[in-house]
Design a protein around this motif. Structure first.
Motif, PDB file in Angstrom:
ATOM      1  N   TRP A  99       0.835  -1.206   0.000  1.00  0.00           N
ATOM      2  CA  TRP A  99       0.000   0.000   0.000  1.00  0.00           C
ATOM      3  C   TRP A  99       0.873   1.261   0.000  1.00  0.00           C
ATOM      4  O   TRP A  99       0.716   2.159  -0.825  1.00  0.00           O
ATOM      5  N   ILE A 100       1.811   1.318   0.937  1.00  0.00           N
ATOM      6  CA  ILE A 100       2.626   2.519   1.097  1.00  0.00           C
ATOM      7  C   ILE A 100       3.544   2.729  -0.111  1.00  0.00           C
ATOM      8  O   ILE A 100       3.704   3.858  -0.592  1.00  0.00           O
ATOM      9  N   THR A 101       4.148   1.649  -0.613  1.00  0.00           N
ATOM     10  CA  THR A 101       5.048   1.816  -1.761  1.00  0.00           C
ATOM     11  C   THR A 101       4.293   2.237  -3.006  1.00  0.00           C
ATOM     12  O   THR A 101       4.790   3.048  -3.795  1.00  0.00           O
ATOM     13  N   ALA A 102       3.070   1.714  -3.196  1.00  0.00           N
ATOM     14  CA  ALA A 102       2.268   2.135  -4.350  1.00  0.00           C
ATOM     15  C   ALA A 102       1.857   3.596  -4.211  1.00  0.00           C
ATOM     16  O   ALA A 102       1.942   4.379  -5.174  1.00  0.00           O
ATOM     17  N   ALA A 103       1.407   3.982  -3.012  1.00  0.00           N
ATOM     18  CA  ALA A 103       1.011   5.380  -2.801  1.00  0.00           C
ATOM     19  C   ALA A 103       2.203   6.317  -2.970  1.00  0.00           C
ATOM     20  O   ALA A 103       2.084   7.399  -3.558  1.00  0.00           O
ATOM     21  N   ARG A 105       4.810   5.810  -4.847  1.00  0.00           N
ATOM     22  CA  ARG A 105       5.147   5.887  -6.274  1.00  0.00           C
ATOM     23  C   ARG A 105       4.235   6.893  -6.983  1.00  0.00           C
ATOM     24  O   ARG A 105       4.698   7.718  -7.777  1.00  0.00           O
ATOM     25  N   VAL A 106       2.934   6.831  -6.680  1.00  0.00           N
ATOM     26  CA  VAL A 106       2.000   7.759  -7.317  1.00  0.00           C
ATOM     27  C   VAL A 106       2.301   9.193  -6.882  1.00  0.00           C
ATOM     28  O   VAL A 106       2.270  10.124  -7.703  1.00  0.00           O
ATOM     29  N   GLN A 107       2.603   9.397  -5.600  1.00  0.00           N
ATOM     30  CA  GLN A 107       2.908  10.750  -5.127  1.00  0.00           C
ATOM     31  C   GLN A 107       4.175  11.286  -5.775  1.00  0.00           C
ATOM     32  O   GLN A 107       4.252  12.469  -6.129  1.00  0.00           O
ATOM     33  N   GLN A 108       5.178  10.422  -5.958  1.00  0.00           N
ATOM     34  CA  GLN A 108       6.393  10.870  -6.637  1.00  0.00           C
ATOM     35  C   GLN A 108       6.116  11.227  -8.093  1.00  0.00           C
ATOM     36  O   GLN A 108       6.656  12.198  -8.624  1.00  0.00           O
ATOM     37  N   LEU A 109       5.270  10.437  -8.747  1.00  0.00           N
ATOM     38  CA  LEU A 109       4.906  10.747 -10.133  1.00  0.00           C
ATOM     39  C   LEU A 109       4.188  12.083 -10.217  1.00  0.00           C
ATOM     40  O   LEU A 109       4.457  12.895 -11.110  1.00  0.00           O
ATOM     41  N   LEU A 110       3.263  12.326  -9.275  1.00  0.00           N
ATOM     42  CA  LEU A 110       2.534  13.593  -9.271  1.00  0.00           C
ATOM     43  C   LEU A 110       3.465  14.764  -8.972  1.00  0.00           C
ATOM     44  O   LEU A 110       3.342  15.834  -9.579  1.00  0.00           O
ATOM     45  N   SER A 134      -3.772  14.186  -5.164  1.00  0.00           N
ATOM     46  CA  SER A 134      -2.547  13.913  -4.409  1.00  0.00           C
ATOM     47  C   SER A 134      -2.804  13.459  -2.986  1.00  0.00           C
ATOM     48  O   SER A 134      -1.859  13.100  -2.279  1.00  0.00           O
ATOM     49  N   THR A 135      -4.053  13.471  -2.524  1.00  0.00           N
ATOM     50  CA  THR A 135      -4.355  13.017  -1.163  1.00  0.00           C
ATOM     51  C   THR A 135      -5.293  11.809  -1.192  1.00  0.00           C
ATOM     52  O   THR A 135      -4.855  10.672  -1.095  1.00  0.00           O
ATOM     53  N   GLY A 136      -6.592  12.061  -1.345  1.00  0.00           N
ATOM     54  CA  GLY A 136      -7.570  10.974  -1.278  1.00  0.00           C
ATOM     55  C   GLY A 136      -7.414   9.954  -2.389  1.00  0.00           C
ATOM     56  O   GLY A 136      -7.512   8.743  -2.150  1.00  0.00           O
ATOM     57  N   ASP A 137      -7.153  10.399  -3.622  1.00  0.00           N
ATOM     58  CA  ASP A 137      -7.043   9.451  -4.732  1.00  0.00           C
ATOM     59  C   ASP A 137      -5.822   8.561  -4.593  1.00  0.00           C
ATOM     60  O   ASP A 137      -5.862   7.379  -4.929  1.00  0.00           O
ATOM     61  N   VAL A 138      -4.723   9.121  -4.113  1.00  0.00           N
ATOM     62  CA  VAL A 138      -3.516   8.311  -3.898  1.00  0.00           C
ATOM     63  C   VAL A 138      -3.797   7.197  -2.890  1.00  0.00           C
ATOM     64  O   VAL A 138      -3.367   6.052  -3.063  1.00  0.00           O
ATOM     65  N   GLU A 139      -4.547   7.531  -1.847  1.00  0.00           N
ATOM     66  CA  GLU A 139      -4.881   6.533  -0.829  1.00  0.00           C
ATOM     67  C   GLU A 139      -5.753   5.416  -1.399  1.00  0.00           C
ATOM     68  O   GLU A 139      -5.525   4.228  -1.114  1.00  0.00           O
ATOM     69  N   LYS A 140      -6.723   5.772  -2.227  1.00  0.00           N
ATOM     70  CA  LYS A 140      -7.613   4.756  -2.804  1.00  0.00           C
ATOM     71  C   LYS A 140      -6.868   3.864  -3.797  1.00  0.00           C
ATOM     72  O   LYS A 140      -7.117   2.653  -3.857  1.00  0.00           O
ATOM     73  N   ILE A 141      -5.963   4.441  -4.567  1.00  0.00           N
ATOM     74  CA  ILE A 141      -5.185   3.635  -5.506  1.00  0.00           C
ATOM     75  C   ILE A 141      -4.307   2.657  -4.742  1.00  0.00           C
ATOM     76  O   ILE A 141      -4.199   1.479  -5.091  1.00  0.00           O
ATOM     77  N   GLY A 142      -3.662   3.131  -3.674  1.00  0.00           N
ATOM     78  CA  GLY A 142      -2.849   2.236  -2.848  1.00  0.00           C
ATOM     79  C   GLY A 142      -3.680   1.150  -2.199  1.00  0.00           C
ATOM     80  O   GLY A 142      -3.222   0.002  -2.052  1.00  0.00           O
ATOM     81  N   TRP A 143      -4.909   1.477  -1.820  1.00  0.00           N
ATOM     82  CA  TRP A 143      -5.805   0.475  -1.216  1.00  0.00           C
ATOM     83  C   TRP A 143      -6.071  -0.673  -2.186  1.00  0.00           C
ATOM     84  O   TRP A 143      -6.018  -1.846  -1.801  1.00  0.00           O
TER      85      TRP A 143
END
Length: 596
Positions: A99-103, A105-110, A134-143
């Motif tokens: 979860w954390i590594t995926a989130a 990765r997305v935050q770094q891309l953003l 960059s907040t809620g959507d990143v969390e849902k993608i990681g979920w």
């Protein structure tokens, strides 16, 4: 990949063709972590599934009065309990890591995309939308990325249990397999409506966030004109719309949860009824009946994981689509330079240097000189300033600026930014100490003291010396609040100018850098800017006579093209339209329009 290894050295190049492809790309980026979670999840659920077998064996041992079998079964139960505890801990560890590594990765891309687009980002995507992504959507993608491996483990164990029940007792096994399929399929008709309601709630929430951001950013101005209540009323209405959409969305998911309770309950009743009939017929013993009942009860656990995976996928798809919408943005004409900056182009890019020119308007800023640009239309000045940075930002901006004959949109992004720095009308100041604010990449030729002196920041330094947390009275340790709201508009503007001066780029483009300061301060800034930037190319968009009088050359741009070039005093006497803009003389404006 471990959490201690974050941030990622390189987050990679995402697949932005669609939200689903982006999720698949994220999954592929951490196959090792997914395999670990799948392994531990399978071991965890298989151990739980083995409990009914052990309990049934213990009951059979009691019925048969076999103490030895009961002792062995007890030891087996202890071993299973230990395996369950260990596998559960490792599964949780692996899942959270995924979860954390995926989130991350997305935050770094953003973050990388935000740095690449700069001010263009908020022109194409609303600020509130960027915040939500960059907040809620990143969390849902990681979920979703985290839940997929647990879902896969649940599928493996469920299929294995159903196959074992069919082998053990075909009638019960087929009943259980059909019931499990019915439970899973009962959710699918409800998912499209749930997705639509979730997307509607998300859009309303993004709008409310955007309103809140705008209201907070302009609160000082709103209080000055008495408009804060109007904006607060707008936010209240938007907040109520979010609440209403959230309630409708929650109702749908409560219905899905209710179905997930009713359907397994009916399956359990059917299995108990059929099992009791088989036991009365003598085809099942007491221990075997308990084993079947326990196995079906266990299946309720992976079925809940199916629901969770469906929820995660439902919420993550629109989130992934929004992330892709941001990650897929490109500066017009910048793609080639970006590829070269990433090492995708092996050819040697020409190094820019020389006069800064804009083919669209005919503007030329001579190398090493201070050029002032006066635009008849203020909105056009902002577009032209962006284009001088090598960024076509509006429809019709077909050609970027050229530095020494080299088109800036053909140069790698990092090199173009090192050559040309554009400071817009409303630069952002981040929170922290003054030393942290001024700690920016630079040539090293200009120190903080010289930049602050040229920007006429003596009163700002005095104010910040009183804002030190350690009582040192050192202005470099003075705290700057978020967006420097504790400072006046003129103070913020001068700090931003000082930060730009420290970078000391080959070409510095300033858009109205003194619009919020008084005449005395502006005169000091004009002299300081001319002195500090001597020998470096500086372009200032302004209509202030104090700044124009210090320029080596003044360029008047009207109707999208250069109309006159000369000194400030020369243009005042020879160009009525220029005089109209600089002196803000309405009569002169009218005469200039009639002459045109």
């Amino acid at each position: 990949m471990q959490i201690r290894d974050l941030p990622h050295t390189d987050p990679g190049q995402p697949d932005v063709r669609s939200g689903f492809r982006f999720l698949v790309w994220l999954f592929r980026c951490q196959l090792g972590g997914q395999a670990k979670a799948l392994g531990w999840g399978t071991l965890h659920m298989a151990s739980i599934a083995a409990l009914p077998v052990a309990v049934g064996s213990a009951i059979s041992a009691v019925v048969d009065d076999s103490g030895r079998r009961l002792l062995v079964t007890g030891a087996f139960l202890v071993a299973i309990a230990l395996v369950i505890a260990f596998a559960d801990a490792m599964l949780h560890r692996s899942a959270v890591t995924n979860w954390i590594t995926a989130a991350a990765r997305v935050q770094q891309l953003l973050a990388r995309q935000t740095a690449a687009l700069g001010g263009v980002l908020t022109r194409r995507v609303a600020a509130g939308e960027v915040v939500k992504v960059s907040t809620g959507d990143v969390e849902k993608i990681g979920w979703f990325v985290e839940s997929f491996s647990r879902f896969a483990a649940a599928v493996v164990v469920t299929v294995s249990v159903c196959a074992g029940l069919i082998w053990f007792e075909p009638q019960l096994g087929l009943l259980v397999a059909g019931g499990v399929a019915a439970v899973v399929l009962s959710v699918f008709p409800l998912l499209p409506t749930a997705i639509r309601r979730a997307e509607f709630e998300r859009s309303k929430s993004g709008r409310a966030t955007e309103l809140a951001s705008d209201t907070v950013a302009g609160l000082r101005v709103l209080r000055g004109i008495g408009g804060e209540e109007l904006f607060l009323d707008r936010y209240r209405r938007a907040s109520q719309e979010v609440r209403s959409a959230s309630v409708r969305n929650a109702r749908m998911w409560s219905l899905i949860d209710a179905v997930q309770v009713v359907m397994p309950g009916l399956l359990l009743i059917a299995v108990v009824w059929q099992g009791a009939r088989l036991a009365l017929d003598g085809r099942l013993g007491a221990g075997e009946l308990v084993t079947v009942y326990g196995a079906v009860s266990f299946l309720l656990f992976p079925l809940r994981l199916f629901t969770e995976a469906a929820m995660a996928f439902t919420f993550s798809r629109p989130s992934a689509r929004r992330a892709v919408r941001v990650l897929g943005l490109r500066r017009e004409g910048r793609e080639g330079g970006a590829e070269a900056a990433r090492g995708g182009d092996a050819r040697e890019a020409p190094r820019p240097g020389g006069d800064l020119t804009d083919p669209a308007t005919g503007l030329r800023a001579a190398r090493g000189r201070l050029t002032a640009v006066v635009c008849g239309a203020p909105d056009f000045a902002e577009r032209l300033a962006e284009r001088l940075g090598g960024h076509p930002v509006m429809p019709g901006d077909e050609a970027s600026a050229r530095l020494g004959g080299v088109a800036l949109d053909e140069v790698p992004l990092a090199e173009a930014r090192a050559a040309v720095l554009v400071q817009d009308k409303d630069p952002v100041l981040l929170s922290g100490t003054l030393a942290e604010l001024l700690d920016v990449p630079s040539s090293g030729r200009v120190d903080a003291e010289a930049a602050l002196r040229a920007a006429h920041c003596h009163d700002v330094l005095e104010a910040l010396s009183r804002a030190t947390r350690d009582g040192s009275r050192d202005p470099m340790r003075g705290m700057i609040t978020e967006r420097a709201r504790s400072l006046s508009g003129g103070q913020r503007q001068r700090l931003a100018l000082a930060r730009s001066l420290i970078t000391d780029p080959e070409v510095l483009v300033l858009d109205e850098p003194t619009s919020a300061v008084d005449a005395h301060t502006e005169a000091g800034i004009a002299r300081g800017l001319r002195s500090l930037r001597a020998g470096r190319t500086t372009v200032v968009f302004t209509s202030s006579p104090l700044m124009l009088d210090q320029a080596d050359e003044v360029v008047f741009v009207n109707d999208g093209a250069v109309a006159a070039v000369g000194s400030h005093r020369e243009l005042l006497g020879t160009t009525p339209a220029y005089r109209a803009v600089v002196t803000r003389d309405t009569e002169t404006v009218q005469l200039a329009e009639e002459s045109a």
